[in-house]
Every structure is written in C-alpha cells, then in structure tokens.
Design a protein around this motif. Structure first.
Motif, short mmCIF file in Angstrom:
data_model
loop_
_atom_site.label_atom_id
_atom_site.label_comp_id
_atom_site.label_asym_id
_atom_site.label_seq_id
_atom_site.Cartn_x
_atom_site.Cartn_y
_atom_site.Cartn_z
N GLN A 1 2.23 1.01 5.98
CA GLN A 1 1.50 -0.18 5.52
C GLN A 1 -0.01 -0.06 5.74
OE1 GLN A 1 -0.11 -2.54 7.65
NE2 GLN A 1 -0.55 -4.12 6.11
N ARG A 2 -0.42 0.49 6.88
CA ARG A 2 -1.84 0.49 7.25
C ARG A 2 -2.70 1.24 6.24
NH1 ARG A 2 -3.38 5.38 10.12
NH2 ARG A 2 -5.18 4.32 11.04
N SER A 3 -2.12 2.21 5.53
CA SER A 3 -2.93 3.00 4.59
C SER A 3 -2.44 2.88 3.15
CB SER A 3 -2.95 4.48 5.01
OG SER A 3 -1.64 5.01 5.07
N THR A 4 -1.53 1.93 2.89
CA THR A 4 -1.05 1.74 1.50
C THR A 4 -1.17 0.27 1.10
OG1 THR A 4 1.26 1.55 2.28
CG2 THR A 4 0.51 3.74 1.63
N THR A 5 -0.11 -0.49 1.30
CA THR A 5 -0.18 -1.90 0.92
C THR A 5 -1.22 -2.65 1.73
OG1 THR A 5 1.64 -2.39 2.45
CG2 THR A 5 2.22 -2.02 0.14
N GLY A 6 -1.48 -2.21 2.96
CA GLY A 6 -2.46 -2.87 3.81
C GLY A 6 -3.88 -2.74 3.32
N VAL A 7 -4.13 -1.77 2.43
CA VAL A 7 -5.46 -1.61 1.83
C VAL A 7 -5.39 -1.72 0.30
CG1 VAL A 7 -6.49 -0.31 3.73
CG2 VAL A 7 -5.19 0.91 1.96
N GLN A 8 -4.32 -2.36 -0.16
CA GLN A 8 -4.14 -2.65 -1.59
C GLN A 8 -4.15 -1.38 -2.46
OE1 GLN A 8 -6.94 -4.66 0.03
NE2 GLN A 8 -5.09 -5.59 0.84
N LEU A 9 -3.47 -0.34 -1.99
CA LEU A 9 -3.33 0.86 -2.80
C LEU A 9 -2.48 0.55 -4.03
CD1 LEU A 9 -3.56 3.99 -3.19
CD2 LEU A 9 -1.41 4.15 -1.91
N SER A 10 -3.01 0.83 -5.21
CA SER A 10 -2.29 0.57 -6.46
C SER A 10 -1.26 1.66 -6.73
CB SER A 10 -3.27 0.49 -7.63
OG SER A 10 -4.15 -0.61 -7.48
N MET A 11 -0.08 1.23 -7.15
CA MET A 11 0.98 2.17 -7.53
C MET A 11 1.55 1.72 -8.87
SD MET A 11 1.65 4.58 -5.18
CE MET A 11 3.16 4.92 -4.33
N PRO A 12 1.96 2.66 -9.71
CA PRO A 12 2.58 2.28 -10.98
C PRO A 12 3.98 1.70 -10.77
CG PRO A 12 2.71 4.64 -10.70
CD PRO A 12 1.89 4.13 -9.56
N LYS A 13 4.53 1.14 -11.82
CA LYS A 13 5.87 0.55 -11.75
C LYS A 13 6.92 1.60 -11.42
CE LYS A 13 7.76 -0.51 -15.66
NZ LYS A 13 8.97 0.37 -15.69
N ASP A 14 6.75 2.79 -11.96
CA ASP A 14 7.74 3.86 -11.76
C ASP A 14 7.33 4.74 -10.57
OD1 ASP A 14 9.45 3.10 -13.79
OD2 ASP A 14 8.41 4.30 -15.30
N LEU A 15 8.14 4.68 -9.53
CA LEU A 15 7.90 5.47 -8.33
C LEU A 15 9.17 6.25 -7.99
CD1 LEU A 15 6.38 6.27 -5.69
CD2 LEU A 15 7.30 4.17 -4.66
N ILE A 16 9.02 7.57 -7.89
CA ILE A 16 10.08 8.44 -7.39
C ILE A 16 9.75 8.72 -5.93
CG2 ILE A 16 11.21 10.69 -7.62
CD1 ILE A 16 10.05 10.67 -10.56
N HIS A 17 10.63 8.35 -5.02
CA HIS A 17 10.33 8.49 -3.59
C HIS A 17 11.35 9.42 -2.95
CE1 HIS A 17 8.80 6.27 0.28
NE2 HIS A 17 8.60 7.58 0.30
N VAL A 18 10.88 10.60 -2.53
CA VAL A 18 11.72 11.60 -1.86
C VAL A 18 11.36 11.60 -0.39
CG1 VAL A 18 12.47 14.00 -1.81
CG2 VAL A 18 11.69 12.98 -3.97
N LEU A 19 12.34 11.32 0.46
CA LEU A 19 12.07 11.18 1.89
C LEU A 19 13.35 11.46 2.67
CD1 LEU A 19 9.56 10.24 3.64
CD2 LEU A 19 10.71 8.04 3.81
N LEU A 20 13.22 12.13 3.81
CA LEU A 20 14.39 12.38 4.64
C LEU A 20 14.87 11.10 5.34
CD1 LEU A 20 13.43 15.83 6.15
CD2 LEU A 20 15.55 15.34 4.93
#
Length: 546
Positions: free
Chosen positions: A286-305
């Motif tokens: 959050q601190r470096s994404t939504t917390g600073v209003q980082l824009s993301m497109p509607k389509d997100l592919i998220h690969v994570l362990l």
C-alpha cells in the motif's frame, strides 16, 4: 547412522543444505553449536557481530546479494529478542533468513522459575516476525525441521524462519540421520490461467511488465528481458526490485515510485493508460501503490507466490499463484518463434515517456540527480548499494541507475533504520569481488556502527557513504512541513567525529562538502579495497549539495 550431539546435528544439517556462511553471536546457551562450528571451519565460515540486530541485517544483506538463505545463530531471551527488528524487515521485504536460537533447558521452559535468560513465550515472539517457527523437543527432529525450512525457501515467497532448540539438547548425543537437500518442486502456473494471461498479453497493444521483489530473490531476470523484447512491452520495477530489470535497457521506465518521499514521477499516471499490466513477483504494498495513488489499468495479471496477498490493494483479472520465472518460461515456450512485437509506435511512446521522466527529475531534483550521476560514474557496474531509509535513499531510488539484480538493497519492508551498514557487510561477505557502498545518514549509521569491529576482525570491507546533516533528516522535513520551521523538536543530533571513529578501528575516512570532491573520494575509497568512510557534509539538507 552416526552418533551426533544436537550442536553437531545443526551444523551438519546446514552443510547438507549447502550453507557455508553463518552470522551470529556466541552465548552460554549455544556453546555446543559453536564447538561444532570450530570443528567445521574448513567448510563453514562464521562471521560474528556485536549485536543480534546487526547480525540479522548481515544475514539479510547476504541473502539479498547472493540469492541464498542467510543463517543467523542467536541465543535464549535477550539474544533472540535483539534479532526481532531484522526478522521483521526480512518478513515484509521477502528475504530468506533462518534464525537458529536456543531456549532454556527443557525442564525450565514455561515454569516461570527465572532460569538464566528464561522468556515468557519466546516462540510466540519469533512467530510474530516469521513465516514459520518451530520448537525442537528432540535432537532427531532437527534434520526434518531444517529440511522443511529450506523447502519453504525455494517453493514459497521468501520469508524468515526460526528454529528454537533447548540448550540441554545441544550437548546430548544420539543416533541421528542427516538429510541431504532435496530438489525443489518449483510452483508452476495453472495452465488455464497462464493461457488466459498470455492471450491478454498478445491482444494488448500497449502492455507493461512490473517486476517485483520475488524476482530479485528467486531469479528470472533474463527470461523477463526476453519476454519484454519479444512483446515490445514497457518495463517498470516495484519497490524492492530496483535492478531486477536493467535501467539502461531502452524499454525500462525505472521505478514506479512517486509522490510522498519519491517526488513526481510521470510513469505513475502513464501506467494506468496501458492495456494490461503483468505484475511479476510484486506484492504491491500500500505505501508505494494505492497509498500514493499509483494508476493501474482495469486488466491486471498478478503472478505471486503468496496467493493471500493477491487482491489486497488491486483486483487481479488473472491471479496466478506461482514462481514468476516459471510462468514467464511457460509464456516463452508458448510464444515460440511467433512475431508478437507491438511495433515501433509503442516503442516510440516508451522512449518519449522515458524522456519525460528524465525531464521531471532534472527540473525538480537537479542537484540530487547530479549527486547520483557522479556516484554512478565512479562505481563499477556490479557495485552493490546497501541503503538506509534516508532522504538520500528516496532520491537514489529515482536518480541512481542500477543495471544488475541484487545490487540495490534497502529496507523496503519495515523501513527501519540501521540496515545499510550491517547489510552491506553481509553483502560483501557473500560477494567479496563486488564493491559494496553503504548509503546512510549520520543517525542511521549509529544504530549499528559497532559492526565496524566485524569489518576489522573478519577482513570484510564495504565503503560507507554517509550524508551528515546532524539530524533525523526525513523527520525534520516532515516536522517542518506539518508544524512549521519554528516547531522542530527532537530531530537535531549531536554526533561524534566519524573520521576518528573509523580511524579507531584501523580504517580511514574523508570529509567532503561538494559533489566533485564526493566523486573523487568515493573513487579512491572503492579502489583502496578497504573499509573507508566518505562523509558528505550537508548542513542545509541533501538537496542543497552541489
């Protein structure tokens, strides 16, 4: 089946997992482990510190620089407690540290009789900052527990683990089987989801790849470069992943960091205009994404362990719980020789955006940009930078180009001070042929400056680049912004003579006050091959340095 003491079982099991370096501090409760280390000096190196917090950061820096687990040996009560700050950083940054600690004799655990170093609930304390923690109740279970830890390191999101062993077991002898390392079962992506994501990437006209911190630890950089070049995709790196894609690559747009302490960054808005973003191994804090209003497109592919973290801050169109390198290999295999490049128009747009990012930096952080361009000019390409959460670090994240993975490390998880110097020691221990530069402030350095003794004792030689404003610089600025310049309180510092401090350990130091002298001093320090302080005087703040 050989007869081994508990201490011997620990060391032999670590050796079977490929461990050749351990960090820590000897204590009355872990003497039997150190006796076993004494007998294994030809195959296992011990690096001791002066405080478990610093030793924990050494293990963390070693892990980040090498990609191998860092191993920390502590002892009951105060020793284990002093390591908690380092374990917490490891947990939230996603690095593999194994802490092996002791407890009081089994007959005293939980009795409240106040035996030496007895703790109310030591395992619960360790569980609060680890992914996995266990207490051993018999020597025979030590190999199984260590096998479990190293399997987790290779098949799950890297996070710390702790193994607690009652001190009486370490000297007892039993028949025990030491287990050899197993080939890890690397988590592959679900074929249906991998195919769905691939079709989204192929149909997109303006795709972007966000590389995350799991890639730093578990690999995949070359495969990601190959995928990016095949697609003609833009590439950014998340917090903790700087260098996991070379920043001099024409498709690199650098870090996504912006606003708050990171300044204005055009890529934050531009990213949201892309057709699709594929986040590879990025937890998206959050601190470096939504917390600073980082824009993301509607389509997100998220690969994570860590599947539980997908969807925390951004909804994923296609969530894939897997190793990012494995998923990219699946995509590359499916693409084969097909021409899937998005064309020159999008490449021109990437170049224009790169130019806009550079222009904004020149206009807003011109002095800071000059500082780190000078640093980069005198540091070899494989230089490892270990940084504290200071004003200088927030600028370095944007202004210092990094070209190789595992060469830019900072406490992006818990964001606690005192990391840079001991982590730099650990990095240098793991990568002795790479220059290591610790970027720190006058306050942060004093959290763990006692580890200068470890540099002298073990012949480990990072360079310390200190920006000295005689203050908690970040907090002083925040305080001034919120309450006014005349309500600054508790942010001014009284410091020692740092050059004399280094000299007292047999090292040298240089004081400078301008960018040109900084470059010359840093160049000389790196070439010396010794621990050396470059102290940069910034009484008016980092941004005033010219």
């Amino acid at each position: 089946m050989p007869k081994l003491t508990g201490g011997q079982t620990v060391i032999e099991s670590l050796k079977a997992q490929g461990v050749d370096t351990v960090f820590g501090i000897i204590s009355i409760h872990n003497l039997d482990i150190f006796d076993s280390l004494f007998a294994s000096q030809d195959s296992m190196r011990f690096i001791g510190g002066r405080l478990e917090l610093g030793c924990g950061f050494m293990a963390d820096g070693y892990a980040r620089a090498t990609g191998k687990p860092g191993v920390l040996i502590t002892s009951t009560g105060p020793g284990a407690a002093d390591s908690v700050g380092a374990l917490g950083e490891s947990y939230f940054s996603g690095t593999p540290i194994l802490e092996i600690t002791t407890n009081v004799e089994q007959e005293f655990i939980g009795t409240g009789k106040n035996s030496t170093h007895e703790t109310k609930d030591q395992l619960a304390m360790l569980e609060s900052v680890t992914e996995w923690a266990a207490a051993v109740n018999q020597i025979e279970s030590i190999p199984d527990n260590l096998m479990e830890v190293f399997d987790r390191f290779q098949t799950r999101r890297p996070r710390p683990a702790a193994l607690e062993i009652p001190t009486n077991l370490l000297g007892e002898e039993v028949d025990v089987e030491v287990l050899t390392a197993r080939e890890p079962q690397v988590p592959q992506g679900d074929p249906n989801k991998v195919e769905q994501a691939l079709q989204m990437l192929l149909k997109a006209k303006r795709p972007a790849i966000m590389v995350g911190e799991e890639v730093q630890m578990q690999g995949g950089v070359q495969e990601i470069i190959q995928l990016a070049e095949k697609l003609g995709a833009a590439v950014v790196t998340a917090d903790g992943a700087k260098g996991a894609f070379p920043e001099d690559h024409p498709q690199s747009l650098g870090q996504i960091l912006g606003r708050r302490i990171w300044g204005e960054n055009p890529v934050q808005e531009w990213l949201g205009t892309c057709d699709v973003v594929v986040a590879l191994g990025a937890i998206l804090p959050q601190r470096s994404t939504t917390g600073v209003q980082l824009s993301m497109p509607k389509d997100l592919i998220h690969v994570l362990l860590d599947g539980d973290s997908i969807g925390k801050n951004y909804d994923a169109t296609v969530p894939i719980v897997a190793n990012s390198q494995a998923v990219v290999q699946q995509w590359l295999g499916a693409i084969g020789d097909q021409d899937v490049h998005k064309g020159s128009s999008f490449m021109d747009e990437i170049a224009a955006t790169k130019g806009e990012i550079r222009k904004v930096l020149q206009e807003t952080w011109g002095n800071e940009l000059k500082v780190f361009e000078t640093v980069r000019e005198v540091t070899p390409r494989n230089t490892i930078f270990s940084l504290d959460p200071t004003v200088a670090t927030s600028r370095a994240s944007r202004c210092l180009d990094i070209y190789e993975p595992r060469t830019f490390m900072h406490p992006h998880g818990w964001a606690g001070l005192g990391f840079a110097f001991p982590a730099g020691i650990g990095a240098k221990a793991g990568k002795p042929d790479s220059p290591v530069v610790c970027v720190t402030g006058d306050g942060g350095f004093q959290y763990n400056f006692q580890e200068l003794a470890s540099c002298a004792q073990y012949g480990i030689h990072p360079v310390v680049l200190m920006f000295n404003d005689s203050a908690w610089g970040v907090l002083k600025r925040y305080q001034s912004d919120r309450f006014g310049e005349h309500r600054q309180y508790a942010t001014e510092l009284v410091n020692p003579d740092f050059v004399k401090l280094f000299e007292s350990y047999g090292f040298e130091g240089t004081k400078v006050s301008n960018v040109a002298d900084l470059g010359r001093a840093l160049d000389n320090a790196i070439k010396s091959g010794k621990t050396h302080l470059v102290e940069v005087q910034t009484p008016d703040g980092f941004g005033s340095l010219r």
